[in-house]
Design an enzyme around this catalytic site. Structure first.
Site, PDB file in Angstrom:
ATOM      1  CB  CYS A  41      57.608  17.037  51.111  1.00 43.51           C
ATOM      2  SG  CYS A  41      56.196  18.142  51.308  1.00 43.51           S
ATOM      3  CG  ASP A  43      52.584  15.374  49.212  1.00 45.21           C
ATOM      4  OD1 ASP A  43      52.052  14.256  49.040  1.00 45.21           O
ATOM      5  OD2 ASP A  43      52.270  16.383  48.546  1.00 45.21           O
ATOM      6  NE  ARG A  45      50.784  14.263  46.468  1.00 41.92           N
ATOM      7  CZ  ARG A  45      50.755  15.335  45.679  1.00 41.92           C
ATOM      8  NH1 ARG A  45      50.116  15.284  44.522  1.00 41.92           N
ATOM      9  NH2 ARG A  45      51.359  16.450  46.024  1.00 41.92           N
ATOM     10  CG  HIS A 100      56.989  16.089  46.456  1.00 42.11           C
ATOM     11  ND1 HIS A 100      55.691  16.315  46.043  1.00 42.11           N
ATOM     12  CD2 HIS A 100      57.090  16.649  47.687  1.00 42.11           C
ATOM     13  CE1 HIS A 100      55.036  16.967  46.979  1.00 42.11           C
ATOM     14  NE2 HIS A 100      55.858  17.178  47.998  1.00 42.11           N
ATOM     15  CB  CYS A 103      56.083  20.572  46.494  1.00 43.33           C
ATOM     16  SG  CYS A 103      56.334  21.043  48.221  1.00 43.33           S
TER      17      CYS A 103
END
Length: 196
Positions: A41, A43, A45, A100, A103
């Protein structure tokens, strides 16, 4: 984080990190042979190299919202081009699709968020397919399985799977604990911890 912060990071890299890895970067300047294509992703993080503790040059990384891989279709497609290059040119031996916890894309779908103001996001998320659950964690796992199935429609992946030179793996990374679970294709959605 500002551009100034990023510039300070580059200066620290050049001063404190690069000298200790100068030989590695000298090799990487003329060699590009990652062993794994890691699809995760976007993302912030989720950092593939950090999670897997890989050095520069070891992972070929594609990051998309929701770690989505559209099924193969003719035409220009940045994800398909990257998959094709990784498999057919770089000869990666593994592809990992990594979802993850928490999400945002899966949360939006599971909870039925109104994406009317985000038409590009809404159109992109159609690659998740049918949303079988309102449980975000279950949808994250199901989505990883669906993306593995999408990968298996790409001609370069099909050829490598038939030649037994490629393995597809699905993972779910838990941000809070750092744990990673293995997720299979849609027909085998049971997950197990990753120990290696």
């Amino acid at each position: 984080m500002t551009t100034h912060d990023l510039g300070e990071g580059v200066a620290r890299f050049q001063r404190d990190v690069f000298p200790g890895k100068a030989d590695l970067f000298a090799r990487l300047a003329t060699t590009h042979r990652p062993g794994t294509l890691f699809i995760s992703c976007s993302d912030a993080r989720v950092v593939p190299e950090l999670i897997t503790q890989r050095e520069p040059g070891e992972l070929f990384v594609i990051r998309t919202a929701g770690n989505l891989v559209p099924p193969y279709a003719p035409g220009a497609d940045g994800v398909a081009a990257s998959v094709e290059y990784a498999v057919a040119v770089l000869g990666v031996e593994d592809i990992v699709v990594c979802g993850h916890s928490g999400c945002g894309a899966m949360t939006a779908l599971a909870e039925g968020h109104d994406l009317g103001a985000l038409p590009a996001v809404a159109d992109w998320l159609r690659h998740v397919g049918a949303v079988p659950t309102r449980d975000v964690a279950a949808l994250v796992r199901a989505n990883v399985g669906a993306q593995l199935a999408h990968l298996a429609t790409h001609p370069s992946v099909v050829r490598a799977l038939e030649a037994r030179t490629l393995t597809l793996r699905g993972w779910v990374f838990d941000i809070a604990t750092g744990s990673v679970e293995h997720v299979g294709f849609p027909s085998r959605l049971a997950s197990t911890p990753v120990h290696s």
